[in-house]
Design a protein around this motif. Structure first.
Motif, short mmCIF file in Angstrom:
data_model
loop_
_atom_site.label_atom_id
_atom_site.label_comp_id
_atom_site.label_asym_id
_atom_site.label_seq_id
_atom_site.Cartn_x
_atom_site.Cartn_y
_atom_site.Cartn_z
N TRP A 97 0.85 -1.11 -0.06
CA TRP A 97 -0.06 -0.18 0.09
C TRP A 97 0.97 1.19 0.11
N GLY A 98 1.96 1.27 0.93
CA GLY A 98 2.96 2.29 0.88
C GLY A 98 3.59 2.62 -0.39
N ILE A 99 4.10 1.68 -1.22
CA ILE A 99 4.47 1.79 -2.33
C ILE A 99 3.42 2.24 -3.46
N SER A 100 2.20 1.74 -3.31
CA SER A 100 1.12 2.20 -4.24
C SER A 100 0.74 3.73 -4.20
N ALA A 101 0.96 4.06 -2.75
CA ALA A 101 0.70 5.51 -2.70
C ALA A 101 1.75 6.60 -3.27
N VAL A 102 2.93 5.96 -3.51
CA VAL A 102 3.93 6.94 -4.10
C VAL A 102 3.73 6.69 -5.77
N LEU A 103 3.61 5.17 -6.34
CA LEU A 103 3.85 5.00 -7.67
C LEU A 103 2.49 4.83 -8.16
N VAL A 104 1.42 4.76 -7.66
CA VAL A 104 0.14 4.89 -8.54
C VAL A 104 -0.58 6.19 -7.98
N GLY A 105 -0.54 6.42 -6.75
CA GLY A 105 -1.42 7.72 -6.15
C GLY A 105 -0.71 8.95 -6.64
N ARG A 106 0.85 9.08 -6.49
CA ARG A 106 1.28 10.34 -7.04
C ARG A 106 1.83 10.23 -8.55
N GLN A 107 2.63 9.32 -8.87
CA GLN A 107 2.96 9.34 -10.20
C GLN A 107 2.30 8.64 -11.24
N ARG A 108 0.96 7.73 -11.13
CA ARG A 108 0.36 7.21 -11.92
C ARG A 108 0.94 6.19 -12.83
N ARG A 109 1.71 5.44 -12.24
CA ARG A 109 2.31 4.33 -13.00
C ARG A 109 1.19 3.27 -13.10
N ILE A 110 0.84 2.73 -14.22
CA ILE A 110 -0.01 1.83 -14.40
C ILE A 110 0.46 0.44 -14.31
N LEU A 111 1.45 0.06 -15.01
CA LEU A 111 1.78 -1.41 -15.12
C LEU A 111 2.36 -1.74 -13.82
N PRO A 112 3.37 -0.99 -13.02
CA PRO A 112 3.52 -1.16 -11.55
C PRO A 112 2.13 -1.10 -10.64
N GLY A 113 1.09 -0.58 -11.02
CA GLY A 113 -0.22 -0.52 -10.31
C GLY A 113 -0.75 -1.72 -10.60
N VAL A 114 -0.68 -2.30 -11.66
CA VAL A 114 -1.40 -3.79 -11.87
C VAL A 114 -0.80 -4.68 -10.96
N VAL A 115 0.35 -4.79 -10.87
CA VAL A 115 1.02 -5.84 -10.05
C VAL A 115 0.84 -5.49 -8.44
N LEU A 116 0.95 -4.19 -8.36
CA LEU A 116 0.71 -3.66 -6.75
C LEU A 116 -0.60 -4.04 -6.37
N SER A 117 -1.63 -3.89 -7.06
CA SER A 117 -3.05 -4.06 -6.55
C SER A 117 -3.08 -5.60 -6.51
N LEU A 118 -2.83 -6.51 -7.57
CA LEU A 118 -2.87 -7.86 -7.23
C LEU A 118 -1.92 -8.41 -5.97
N ALA A 119 -0.83 -7.80 -5.80
CA ALA A 119 -0.09 -8.27 -4.45
C ALA A 119 -0.86 -7.69 -3.16
N PHE A 120 -1.51 -6.43 -3.07
CA PHE A 120 -2.14 -5.97 -1.68
C PHE A 120 -3.13 -6.66 -1.89
N THR A 121 -4.25 -6.77 -2.75
CA THR A 121 -5.41 -7.50 -2.80
C THR A 121 -5.03 -9.16 -2.09
N GLY A 122 -4.24 -9.62 -2.81
CA GLY A 122 -3.67 -11.12 -2.58
C GLY A 122 -3.54 -11.20 -0.86
#
Length: 414
Positions: A97-122
């Motif tokens: 979640w913390g990594i997502s806040a930086v990469l997805v929330g601030r930088q809008r990184r899409i492919l990293p967000g796909v992996v991070l969302s799966l990892a966080f959800t799992g």
């Protein structure tokens, strides 16, 4: 003289700069057409670079958790060991979640967000499901031997319906509702992730989880009826995802915002579900009989059906599959969505291979002809996408609700 020469050089330099700018603009304009879809999973190569780092980090986290659990000194499976495992998994989810806040929330990184969302959800889903398991076994004191007793009660010569009813009668309610709990354990984290970061992929996963929750509720209410009506349930699930994708598409007919990305993923997940439902319905009908329960082709999707059937039956199923995929292609062209076609490429290739194999060709020739046919169709569609859309959309209005559902074709090229 010098001033004039400088002015001349400045003017020529400005003209050269403008010419270069115009050329770059022309190149940029020529490389993207107005009706092309955004990439809903990739911004640029930096996304790939960052994703590689996330995957390496995830490997380190996984190995670290295993090492910590093996070195704490508690017996594996004991209550203390399980609590520590849950805490470690929760910590892992917080890291994602913390990594997502930086990469997805601030930088809008899409492919990293796909992996991070799966990892966080799992990770979060495993924590929630594990906590429920501990609640069932430790707080409600459900004896694990109750499972054995329940299945022994269902082991008889009675009909399958009576056996299922006998098992359900012996299972505690907290155990019976576990399918719903498991889906909720996945739905809640992915919904929170989507609401927090507005990642289109997480929106697609949320749609899948909501459909799965409805199916799990029906499964808990009547497991036997759920299995009997599984082909129809698959069709309804696929239609629900497809219609949800259309809703997002109609809110963004130009395909330029995050809404369009969410629509892409909903269509992407809908396509294989609809394809499997349509082909399986051809093989088994819209409901299963008890004789179908032991048939692997009945539950193996179109690929399992074609692999398990007789030669003539496999050919018929392959022909139906290609007809359904052709229908997907037509709908994809109308709504300007390539995801429906992409999701069916593997099944389309297998279907073509089944048909080509009937000509008595060698295995290598079958593979070559299959790939040539499938690749040729995809290349032709890619090259002529917009011209074909203009022909198909000629009868439809260019403004109004239908124009939002079937966006007009723009641009001169494919």
């Amino acid at each position: 003289m010098t001033r004039k020469s400088d002015d001349t050089r400045t003017r020529n330099g400005a003209e050269s700069t403008n010419a270069a700018g115009d050329e770059e603009g022309a190149l940029a304009a020529s490389s993207a057409h107005p009706s092309d879809e955004m990439l809903p999973f990739l911004n640029n190569f930096h996304d790939i670079f960052t994703t590689i780092g996330i995957l390496i980090l995830s490997g380190g986290l996984g190995i670290g958790v295993v090492q910590l659990l093996s070195g704490i000194g508690f017996a594996a499976g004991s209550l203390a060991w399980q609590i520590i495992a849950i805490l470690l998994l929760a910590g892992t989810a917080l890291i994602y979640w913390g990594i997502s806040a930086v990469l997805v929330g601030r930088q809008r990184r899409i492919l990293p967000g796909v992996v991070l969302s799966l990892a966080f959800t799992g990770s979060a889903a495993l924590v929630l499901g594990w906590l429920y398991y501990l609640g069932v076994t430790e707080l409600w004191q459900v004896d694990p031997e109750a499972f054995d007793a329940a299945f022994e009660a269902g082991a008889s010569d009675a009909s399958i319906r009576e056996q299922v009813d006998a098992v359900l009668a012996e299972l505690p309610l907290a155990v019976r509702i576990f399918p719903v709990v498991a889906v909720l354990a996945a739905l809640l984290p992915v919904l929170v992730y989507y609401r927090s970061f507005r990642l289109p992929f997480a929106g697609g996963l949320t749609g899948v989880a909501l459909v799965a929750l409805a199916a799990a509720t029906y499964l808990v209410a009547d497991p036997y009826a759920f299995v009997v009506h599984l082909p129809l349930i698959n069709l309804l699930a696929g239609l629900a995802l497809f219609l949800a994708g259309l809703v997002f598409d109609m809110r963004d007919p130009a395909r330029t915002t995050r809404l369009s990305g969410t629509g892409f993923w909903l269509h992407f997940f809908a396509a294989p579900t609809l394809l499997g439902a349509a082909v399986n319905a051809t093989y088994t009908g819209w409901r299963l009989d008890e004789s179908d329960f032991a048939d692997p082709a009945a539950a193996g999707g179109p690929i399992g059906a074609m692999a398990s059937g007789e030669s003539g039956e496999a050919v018929a199923l392959a022909a139906v599959t290609l007809a359904v995929i052709a229908g997907f292609a037509l709908v994809s062209l109308l709504i300007n969505r390539r995801a429906l076609i992409v999701s069916g490429l593997i099944t389309a290739g297998i279907s073509i291979g089944v048909l080509v194999s009937q000509l008595g060709l060698g295995a290598g020739t079958v593979v070559a002809v299959t790939l040539l046919a499938l690749g040729g169709v995809v290349v032709i569609l890619g090259a002529a996408w917009n011209p074909v859309r203009r022909v198909l959309l000629a009868p439809f209005p260019r403004q109004g609700p239908l124009a939002r559902l079937f966006p007009p074709a723009r641009g001169l090229a494919g």
